[in-house]
Design a protein around this motif. Sequence first.
Motif, short mmCIF file in Angstrom:
data_model
loop_
_atom_site.label_atom_id
_atom_site.label_comp_id
_atom_site.label_asym_id
_atom_site.label_seq_id
_atom_site.Cartn_x
_atom_site.Cartn_y
_atom_site.Cartn_z
N SER A 168 1.30 -1.03 -0.06
CA SER A 168 0.26 -0.32 0.55
C SER A 168 1.16 1.33 0.08
O SER A 168 0.90 2.10 -0.64
N THR A 181 0.66 5.95 -4.12
CA THR A 181 -0.62 7.43 -4.19
C THR A 181 -1.86 6.09 -4.46
O THR A 181 -1.75 4.86 -4.82
N ASP A 182 -2.22 6.07 -3.45
CA ASP A 182 -3.70 5.57 -3.67
C ASP A 182 -4.50 6.00 -5.00
O ASP A 182 -5.09 7.04 -4.94
N LEU A 183 -5.42 5.22 -5.32
CA LEU A 183 -5.54 5.14 -6.50
C LEU A 183 -7.16 6.17 -7.09
O LEU A 183 -7.34 6.77 -7.62
N PHE A 184 -7.90 5.85 -5.46
CA PHE A 184 -8.95 6.19 -5.46
C PHE A 184 -8.91 7.85 -4.65
O PHE A 184 -10.11 8.83 -4.97
N SER A 185 -8.10 8.38 -3.86
CA SER A 185 -8.09 9.60 -3.10
C SER A 185 -6.38 10.13 -3.56
O SER A 185 -6.79 11.66 -3.55
N ALA A 186 -6.04 10.01 -4.21
CA ALA A 186 -4.49 10.41 -5.02
C ALA A 186 -3.88 10.90 -4.04
O ALA A 186 -2.97 11.69 -3.76
N GLN A 187 -4.13 10.27 -2.75
CA GLN A 187 -3.52 10.18 -1.20
C GLN A 187 -2.22 9.86 -1.53
O GLN A 187 -1.91 8.17 -1.83
N ALA A 188 -1.32 10.00 -0.69
CA ALA A 188 0.25 9.54 -0.79
C ALA A 188 0.51 8.47 0.65
O ALA A 188 -0.01 9.56 1.45
N ARG A 189 0.23 7.33 0.52
CA ARG A 189 0.05 6.56 1.64
C ARG A 189 1.79 5.82 2.25
O ARG A 189 2.55 5.39 1.34
N LEU A 195 5.78 7.21 -4.85
CA LEU A 195 4.60 7.96 -5.49
C LEU A 195 3.96 6.78 -6.24
O LEU A 195 2.90 6.59 -5.76
N GLY A 196 5.03 6.12 -6.99
CA GLY A 196 3.96 5.08 -7.60
C GLY A 196 3.95 3.46 -6.94
O GLY A 196 3.74 2.43 -7.58
#
Lengths: 503, 171, 325
Positions: free
Chosen positions: A181, A184-192, A201-202
């Motif tokens: 995980s 970058t979260d696909l759904f929200s563009a949140q960087a985790r 980021l990728g």
Amino acid sequence: MDVLNGLLHGFSVALQPANLFWCFVGCFLGTVVGILPGLGPAATIALLLPLTFKMDPAGGIIMLAGIYYGAKYGGSTTSILLNIPGESSSVVTCIDGHAMAKNGRAGPALGIAAIASFIAGSVGILLLTLMAPPVAAFALQFSSPEYFALMCLGLALVVLLSGPSLIKGLLSLLLGLWLTSIGTDLFSAQARFIFGQSELLGGMDFVVVAIGVFAIAEVLASIDAGDKARMLPVPKGLRNLLPSWEELKACRFAFINGSLTGFVIGILPGAGAAISSFIAYGIEKAFSKHPEKFGQGVPEGVAAPEGANNADSGGALVPLLTLGIPGGGTTAIMLSALVLWGVRPGPLLMTESPDVFWGLVASMYIGNVVLLILNLPLVPLFAQILRTPVHILFPIILGISLVGAYGVSGRLFDVALLVGFGLLGYIMVKLRYPTAPLILGFVLGDAMERALRQSLTMSQGDLTILVRGWISATMLICAVLILLLPLMGRFNKARVQAIAEGG
Amino acid sequence: MLRWLPGRGTRRVSRDIWRNGDVLSAAVLVALGVYIATEAGNWVYYSDDGPGPAFFPVWYGIAMVVLSLVLLVTTVVRLRQGGEQAAAEAPDWEGIRRALITWAAFAVCALLMKWLGFMIAFAMLAFFIITYVFRQPPVMAGVAAVATALGFYLVFPLALSVALPTGVFGF
Amino acid sequence: MIGSWTPGLAALALVIAAVPAQAQQFKPTRTIEFVVHGGPGSGNDVFARQLSTIIDQEKLSPVRVQVVNKPGGGSTSASNYMASKKNDPHVIACFTNIWLIDPLVQQAAVNRLQDMSPIARLVVEPALVVVLADSPYKTLGQFIDAAKASPGKLRWSGGSIMSRENTVRQLLMQKTGARWQFISFPSGGERLAALLGGHVEMMIVDPSEAGEQIRAGKFRAIAQVSARRLPGFPDIPTIQEAGFDIPDVPQMRGVVGAAGMSDATVAFYEDMFLKASQTPLWKKFVEESQLDGEFVRAKDLKPFLNSFEATLRDILKDAGVKVVR
């Protein structure tokens, strides 16, 4: 056009000398690309794409497809010999394949991989030929809840991959879920969990993690164990370089299992060859008479995943050719190749471009034979690699790993990650944490999170969507059973012991 | 129940407990789980558009904390029962040292690659491993290191045009 | 071989001579790196390889143009790489909308597209709003009325939250007050499968992809996301023509150079790509993929990028995405 006529027409296309030649070229390139980490089939096809513009579409797609399924044949080679998974689909092959090599059975392991690939690959194409349209309709029934259930089924296999300590296996799995995980979260563009690194980021590439945790850790652990200037055993004589009759007989079920599992999972656009190989391995172990021997080098443990990832190629072409839906990176580029040649991939391809469709299908029968002929004689040759003294072999393994990690996207950052994962893998080996569950979590975690969130978005938070369909409900029940069975076994054992002690 | 209580050498046992790999790793994983769950706490858990980025990490973070605590507690209890036994499996520090030095060399090689390029950095790594870890004569090691580096060059950039990291020297 | 090269080189010499005299002419001396932010086989990769093949075949460059893949983190791997090649006249990249969006939403993405050397915009990609052929919705208006009647029940499949699919949805929802769900799928194949399987009601898709499904009678187009109607779909209204007055959201592709390129260098590349875009091969590619091939020059591109960035920032903010710059 009915199937038989179509196939005959296909063979008349595929057997033209030029197309036979392209088929051979594709298979050969695919094998090479599969053997060498750092070169993937998608990258190779992209490189060759401009060269194929002037080719006839049938010849072009025959060659590109050869690269695609040929790479899966070659992928097992470094897994078995050096514990380096060259492609994501051959990670599972490392487990028993490399164990066989360490037992002096490298030749048979390679042979079984080739034979399983041939059988399952051919079955996959046969199924593609006979039942592509109805099977494609089945694939479309898979929605997010079904994918979630499939991933749960996959994660439940942790029970079978854990070794003596289930709790350590589960922790290793959770570590894999966390690692996947990152990004970058696909759904929200949140960087985790990126620790301020834009390179993260990728997310991290699967190949980097797997090579680090398997190959580098293995080298470090061997050096720790003091295997100084030793060679891995390679018995002399042709008899010991090819699988024995007993070994082949032990794989009977694995051939069928790999073929069917690989094909069924291959048709799903949201799954992938890595998932099918894990599940085939899990099924093989779950139904085995001697599950405790898995991981120590049983031929079924090689045959099932290798078969599955080859049958997967046939399955993945079903949605591509009948619906115009690409299932993964490599099939996506084959789709764009078709567009560039002026062939329109989509629901009408089969009727409007029978040369391309049936020519391709027929060429894959031929290609599998070519690959078997190409690969079996190479087995004794490759097995000799292990005769290299360890003090030369280990630096070579490290070198190939470096090339493989760098080849993912040409960044030194991935090389640094590889170094980190090598240490993590070594620590896990030393502390007896199984590493396979980490890879399992890494492969499935992302898809599982996505499927769960998609499902809940679709149902506006209603959890019952996960069990409403019969397909997902069945799979979830299976997953729960797999998780509970060993616990019950353990409970029984403990009870028996308690009674004995108490008595 | 009484036999669970530590008798003699309590202090040694408790020191040994922290030397135990399972205890240490479980403690690290508890910390990681707490980190995951708190970090995820900064993100959206659920919105109008469905589950947010925190939805999944919160749960596996909590699972990690719970499972590693179970591992921690069971191991400590087991160690207290049979502290002597656990101490008997002393790790082979010599081997670990060798492996860690190899790893460090690998890390240095990866670092140097930025400036020296793949060829030189890899040849140095190979030379180091062959001489230091495997105690082979330096001449033979030098030949082997250069030969393997050249072999990589022949196969990857030359035959397959796969790019390898290049350094300030341009190769 | 030499024979076949000579006329090409001669033509090139003529071309260079024909360019109005500038202070310093730029001429590449080594292989030009053409950076792509997607992996091999991604839409961007195919696009760039098509361009480099044309440049090669038409001998528009004295040196080779080699595609270099820097996938990862949307556009960030590629833009980081571009930043590391500052002042290098031999490094160019193929950009899309994501190059503008990533720095807006990611704290860690620090390299803005406008800070590099924009060279040209090559194409704008239109899209179609499609439903299943047996769907009850014959027009976009009917879909939106149904969404109003049962808020949150209808579903739309697409890519990430930053994609055009979601942007258009956000704009439509604001305009009309209707609400429906957006289901993210990472790959185009999964998005198509979700609609084909009836798991979502609608999607926005490339005309080249949708065209085949429409021809096979599986999909029906109900609107197009484009400034003007596509030649292949003369009867389908654009979203604006369908009565929804939202700003157009163009999906663009173009070429950008590493930061610090001189005007002469930019002019060289601009000219090279202008010539490439006038070849029959390129025209055929544009037509088959149903793209809008309007060429935008460097001097017009920079102001366009600035204003487009401002538009995107507003749209993303409204879409609920956290904007950091």
